[in-house]
Design a protein around this motif. Structure first.
Motif, PDB file in Angstrom:
ATOM      1  N   GLY A   1      -0.304  10.124 -12.397  1.00 15.21           N
ATOM      2  CA  GLY A   1      -1.686  10.505 -12.171  1.00 15.21           C
ATOM      3  C   GLY A   1      -2.438   9.589 -11.223  1.00 15.21           C
ATOM      4  O   GLY A   1      -3.538   9.911 -10.792  1.00 15.21           O
ATOM      5  N   GLU A   2      -1.863   8.436 -10.885  1.00 12.83           N
ATOM      6  CA  GLU A   2      -2.511   7.548  -9.924  1.00 12.83           C
ATOM      7  C   GLU A   2      -2.308   8.092  -8.516  1.00 12.83           C
ATOM      8  O   GLU A   2      -1.323   8.764  -8.247  1.00 12.83           O
ATOM      9  CB  GLU A   2      -1.957   6.129 -10.037  1.00 12.83           C
ATOM     10  N   PRO A   3      -3.231   7.808  -7.611  1.00 12.25           N
ATOM     11  CA  PRO A   3      -3.155   8.388  -6.270  1.00 12.25           C
ATOM     12  C   PRO A   3      -1.986   7.853  -5.452  1.00 12.25           C
ATOM     13  O   PRO A   3      -1.628   6.677  -5.547  1.00 12.25           O
ATOM     14  CB  PRO A   3      -4.485   7.992  -5.631  1.00 12.25           C
ATOM     15  N   GLY A   4      -1.418   8.736  -4.645  1.00 15.76           N
ATOM     16  CA  GLY A   4      -0.363   8.353  -3.717  1.00 15.76           C
ATOM     17  C   GLY A   4      -0.969   8.050  -2.352  1.00 15.76           C
ATOM     18  O   GLY A   4      -2.195   8.130  -2.170  1.00 15.76           O
TER      19      GLY A   4
ATOM     20  N   ALA B   1       0.824  -1.211   0.000  1.00 14.64           N
ATOM     21  CA  ALA B   1       0.000   0.000   0.000  1.00 14.64           C
ATOM     22  C   ALA B   1       0.857   1.260   0.000  1.00 14.64           C
ATOM     23  O   ALA B   1       0.522   2.248  -0.647  1.00 14.64           O
ATOM     24  CB  ALA B   1      -0.925   0.005   1.213  1.00 14.64           C
ATOM     25  N   LEU B   2       1.964   1.235   0.697  1.00 12.38           N
ATOM     26  CA  LEU B   2       2.791   2.434   0.805  1.00 12.38           C
ATOM     27  C   LEU B   2       3.761   2.612  -0.351  1.00 12.38           C
ATOM     28  O   LEU B   2       4.137   3.734  -0.681  1.00 12.38           O
ATOM     29  CB  LEU B   2       3.571   2.417   2.122  1.00 12.38           C
ATOM     30  N   THR B   3       4.173   1.525  -0.973  1.00 17.76           N
ATOM     31  CA  THR B   3       5.194   1.628  -2.017  1.00 17.76           C
ATOM     32  C   THR B   3       4.649   1.433  -3.419  1.00 17.76           C
ATOM     33  O   THR B   3       5.419   1.448  -4.369  1.00 17.76           O
ATOM     34  CB  THR B   3       6.310   0.596  -1.782  1.00 17.76           C
ATOM     35  N   ARG B   4       3.360   1.249  -3.545  1.00 13.06           N
ATOM     36  CA  ARG B   4       2.789   0.999  -4.865  1.00 13.06           C
ATOM     37  C   ARG B   4       3.054   2.188  -5.777  1.00 13.06           C
ATOM     38  O   ARG B   4       2.670   3.307  -5.497  1.00 13.06           O
ATOM     39  CB  ARG B   4       1.285   0.769  -4.750  1.00 13.06           C
TER      40      ARG B   4
END
Length: 131
Positions: free
Chosen positions: A32-35, A24-27
């Motif tokens: 433009g994809e959410p952080g 979840a944290l490193t994806r």
């Protein structure tokens, strides 16, 4: 259940919690994809849409699991083992917190993707919400 199988089950649970939070944290997705921050900010809207039933991917069972994990973390009943077992008593809380954080961030990512593509009906016309 033998002691060896119980230990293996706990180890698998910790590994799954670490893996979920790490993903979840490193994806890293396409531009433009959410952080992680955007996913965290989407949690209240996701909870509201799930409560109203407009977000179909977050079922009542999953919400109940999230609420049980949260209740476990804030429950004062669990303070007794921490008082006697210190580090080992905090380990179970850390595993639950990591799983909950990772699972919520992954679910928020899925919610944001759904929200980008879900049609919104305005005056009888279906439109895609790009916010």
């Amino acid at each position: 259940m033998t002691a060896a199988s119980a230990t293996a089950g706990r180890r698998a649970g910790r590994t799954a919690a670490f893996a979920t939070l790490f993903r979840a944290l490193t994806r890293r997705g396409r531009p433009g994809e959410p952080g992680p921050v955007e996913r965290f900010r989407a949690l209240p809207a996701m909870a509201g849409d799930a409560w109203r039933g407009t977000y179909p991917h977050l079922g009542k069972g999953r919400v109940a699991l999230f609420l049980m994990a949260l209740a476990y973390l804030v429950s004062p009943v669990d303070l007794v083992p921490e008082a006697f077992l210190t580090v080992f008593g905090l380990g179970d809380d850390a595993v639950v917190a990591m799983w909950l954080g990772g699972a919520l961030l992954v679910e928020a990512d899925r919610y944001l993707g759904w929200r980008r593509t879900a049609p919104v009906v305005v005056d009888g016309q279906a439109q895609v919400d790009r916010t």
